[in-house]
Design an enzyme around this catalytic site. Structure first.
Site, mmCIF file in Angstrom:
data_model
loop_
_atom_site.group_PDB
_atom_site.id
_atom_site.type_symbol
_atom_site.label_atom_id
_atom_site.label_comp_id
_atom_site.label_asym_id
_atom_site.label_seq_id
_atom_site.Cartn_x
_atom_site.Cartn_y
_atom_site.Cartn_z
ATOM 1 N N ILE A 17 0.575 -1.775 0.033
ATOM 2 C CA ILE A 17 -0.085 0.148 0.029
ATOM 3 C C ILE A 17 0.678 1.102 -0.066
ATOM 4 O O ILE A 17 0.636 2.531 -0.733
ATOM 5 C CB ILE A 17 -0.699 0.344 0.816
ATOM 6 N N TYR A 147 -2.596 -8.516 16.264
ATOM 7 C CA TYR A 147 -2.327 -7.640 15.389
ATOM 8 C C TYR A 147 -3.329 -6.560 15.217
ATOM 9 O O TYR A 147 -2.912 -4.922 15.178
ATOM 10 C CB TYR A 147 -3.165 -8.534 13.386
ATOM 11 N N PHE A 175 -9.942 -1.962 4.239
ATOM 12 C CA PHE A 175 -10.577 -2.967 4.359
ATOM 13 C C PHE A 175 -9.744 -4.360 3.402
ATOM 14 O O PHE A 175 -8.315 -3.561 3.741
ATOM 15 C CB PHE A 175 -11.880 -3.201 4.363
ATOM 16 N N ASN A 176 -9.971 -4.564 2.982
ATOM 17 C CA ASN A 176 -8.991 -5.867 2.615
ATOM 18 C C ASN A 176 -8.589 -5.186 0.884
ATOM 19 O O ASN A 176 -9.360 -5.161 -0.302
ATOM 20 C CB ASN A 176 -9.773 -6.698 1.778
ATOM 21 N N LEU A 196 -6.197 -13.742 -0.507
ATOM 22 C CA LEU A 196 -7.433 -14.413 -0.832
ATOM 23 C C LEU A 196 -6.380 -14.384 -2.716
ATOM 24 O O LEU A 196 -6.388 -15.277 -3.704
ATOM 25 C CB LEU A 196 -8.787 -13.899 -0.684
ATOM 26 N N GLY A 290 -10.513 -17.265 13.388
ATOM 27 C CA GLY A 290 -10.517 -15.995 13.384
ATOM 28 C C GLY A 290 -10.983 -15.465 12.436
ATOM 29 O O GLY A 290 -10.472 -14.002 12.349
HETATM 30 N N1 UDP Z 1 -9.067 -16.837 1.877
HETATM 31 C C1 UDP Z 1 -9.809 -18.319 1.306
HETATM 32 N N2 UDP Z 1 -8.307 -19.107 1.209
HETATM 33 C C2 UDP Z 1 -6.655 -18.739 1.146
HETATM 34 C C3 UDP Z 1 -6.852 -17.119 1.447
HETATM 35 C C4 UDP Z 1 -7.924 -16.437 2.140
HETATM 36 O O1 UDP Z 1 -10.469 -19.133 1.673
HETATM 37 O O2 UDP Z 1 -5.957 -19.447 0.633
HETATM 38 C C5 UDP Z 1 -10.561 -16.760 2.883
HETATM 39 C C6 UDP Z 1 -10.861 -16.395 4.446
HETATM 40 O O3 UDP Z 1 -11.057 -17.312 5.043
HETATM 41 C C7 UDP Z 1 -10.999 -14.412 3.802
HETATM 42 C C8 UDP Z 1 -10.987 -14.278 2.681
HETATM 43 O O4 UDP Z 1 -10.590 -15.190 1.912
HETATM 44 O O5 UDP Z 1 -12.198 -15.314 3.948
HETATM 45 C C9 UDP Z 1 -10.504 -12.718 2.300
HETATM 46 O O6 UDP Z 1 -9.084 -13.619 3.554
HETATM 47 P P1 UDP Z 1 -7.617 -12.428 3.594
HETATM 48 O O7 UDP Z 1 -6.342 -12.851 4.259
HETATM 49 O O8 UDP Z 1 -7.547 -11.877 2.182
HETATM 50 O O9 UDP Z 1 -7.704 -11.139 4.118
HETATM 51 P P2 UDP Z 1 -8.600 -10.902 5.851
HETATM 52 O O10 UDP Z 1 -10.192 -10.720 5.326
HETATM 53 O O11 UDP Z 1 -8.517 -12.493 6.071
HETATM 54 O O12 UDP Z 1 -7.884 -9.461 5.797
#
Ligand code: UDP
Length: 341
Positions: A17, A147, A175-176, A196, A290
């Site tokens: 970022i 975190y 957010f993401n 993801l 989590g």
């Molecule tokens: N996720 C998944 N498989 C992966 C990585 C992430 O299904 O290999 C899901 C994860 O459970 C969450 C969403 O994708 O619901 C986004 O995860 P990410 O780690 O990108 O971001 P977060 O929301 O945890 O900060």
């Protein structure tokens, strides 16, 4: 006294970022000095030749003092942090040290030099499991992992510094973060990569055998988790606006940065398949500990206070540049072994 054309110190400016924000600010003609220890950052993510990279620690007060003495920074944007939620659970002290104690040392130097503008990378993880959706800033902040707590503590510290010595801060709760510059010159390169969209890309290119979907039994329409994916250049834009707001004498702010649109894991997979024209090999696994079922921002406050709205709200707008980055010359990675000595 802050003035809007004073140099800006950007910690963690070689990260994902941070580098997109540095690119935007440098393009606006601002003088930027990046302080990054390059543990997770990449020197090659800083592409503007006018941006100076200093390799070092945020908590190295001797170094930071020398930079303040040289540049008389008008503002600090603080990105440098660790962001692996699972690791924060098993090694909390690493997170409290790096994410909370180090910025305290930085703030001490800012107080010494009378620098009173601080833009902070906060996170929706400060809310924990939301008590209502979409998440507004009135939601309870109750982080469920070190975190999120390490970030929330800094928010509190910034508010107290505001009371004590007039620090103006912007706590931007991301957010993401997703996507990258559409020209594919800079992008997302984490090691390890847990997010993801990059992992779906890695499954498409064969870098990993398959994408594991963490849970299909959530109370969401398709059973998979819903998140609010925000384009990294929109995040960068929010930082630029927050800086301008504070430099113009605006009050401290704390606001969500999201699109307000929720997208499920399955919808991301479909978007990647549509954009790449390839099938994503998928394995359905158990929930990841989590993970709340749904995290979606109400971004109205950022619009009201900063005049900021996400310019991209369709998930294809995040996935398309991510594919340009992944399918480009470097396969979604910065070439290695080019760190300055
Ligand atoms: N996720 C998944 N498989 C992966 C990585 C992430 O299904 O290999 C899901 C994860 O459970 C969450 C969403 O994708 O619901 C986004 O995860 P990410 O780690 O990108 O971001 P977060 O929301 O945890 O900060």
């Amino acid at each position: 006294m802050t003035h809007s054309n004073a140099p800006i110190l950007v910690t963690g400016g070689a990260g994902y970022i941070g580098s997109h924000t540095v690119r935007l600010l440098a393009g606006q003609g601002k003088k930027i000095v990046v302080l990054d220890n390059l543990v997770f950052g990449h020197d090659q993510a800083i592409i503007d030749p006018d941006v100076e990279l200093v390799v070092g620690e945020v908590g190295d007060q001797e170094l930071v003092r020398s930079l303040f003495a040289k540049y008389q920074f008008g503002a600090v944007i603080h990105f440098a942090a660790y962001a692996y939620v699972g690791e924060s659970v098993t090694n909390p002290l690493k997170y409290y040290q790096n994410n909370t104690a180090e910025p305290i040392k930085l703030l001490q130097v800012m107080e010494e030099f009378g620098c009173k503008v601080f833009v902070f990378s906060s996170t929706c993880a400060t809310y924990g499991v939301p008590d209502k959706l979409p998440i507004t800033e009135a939601n309870r902040q109750a982080p469920i992992n070190p975190y999120g707590k390490s970030k929330l503590m800094v928010e509190w510290i910034l508010a107290d510094c505001g009371t004590a010595w007039g620090l103006k801060s912007a706590c931007l709760r991301y957010f993401n973060a997703s996507g990258c510059s559409p020209d594919g010159l800079i992008g997302e390169d984490h090691n390890p990569e847990t997010h993801l969209i990059p992992r779906v890309m890695m499954a498409v290119t064969g870098e990993i055998d398959c994408l594991e979907v963490f849970g299909t039994d959530y109370e969401t329409p398709d059973g998979t988790c819903i998140r609010d994916y925000i384009h990294v250049e929109d995040l960068a834009d929010a930082h630029a606006r927050a800086l301008d707001h504070l430099a113009a004498g605006g009050a401290s702010v704390a606001c969500n940065l999201g699109t307000g649109v929720g997208v499920s894991v399955k919808e991301i997979i479909s978007a990647v398949e549509q954009i790449t024209g390839k099938t994503v090999p998928v394995k359905y696994g158990p929930r990841r500990e989590g993970d709340p079922a749904s995290l979606v921002a109400d971004p109205a406050l950022a619009e009201k206070l900063l005049g900021w709205v996400a310019s991209r709200k369709n998930i294809n707008d995040m996935v398309r540049p991510a594919w340009i980055w992944t399918s480009g010359a470097n396969g979604g990675r910065y070439p290695q072994n080019k760190k300055p000595t």
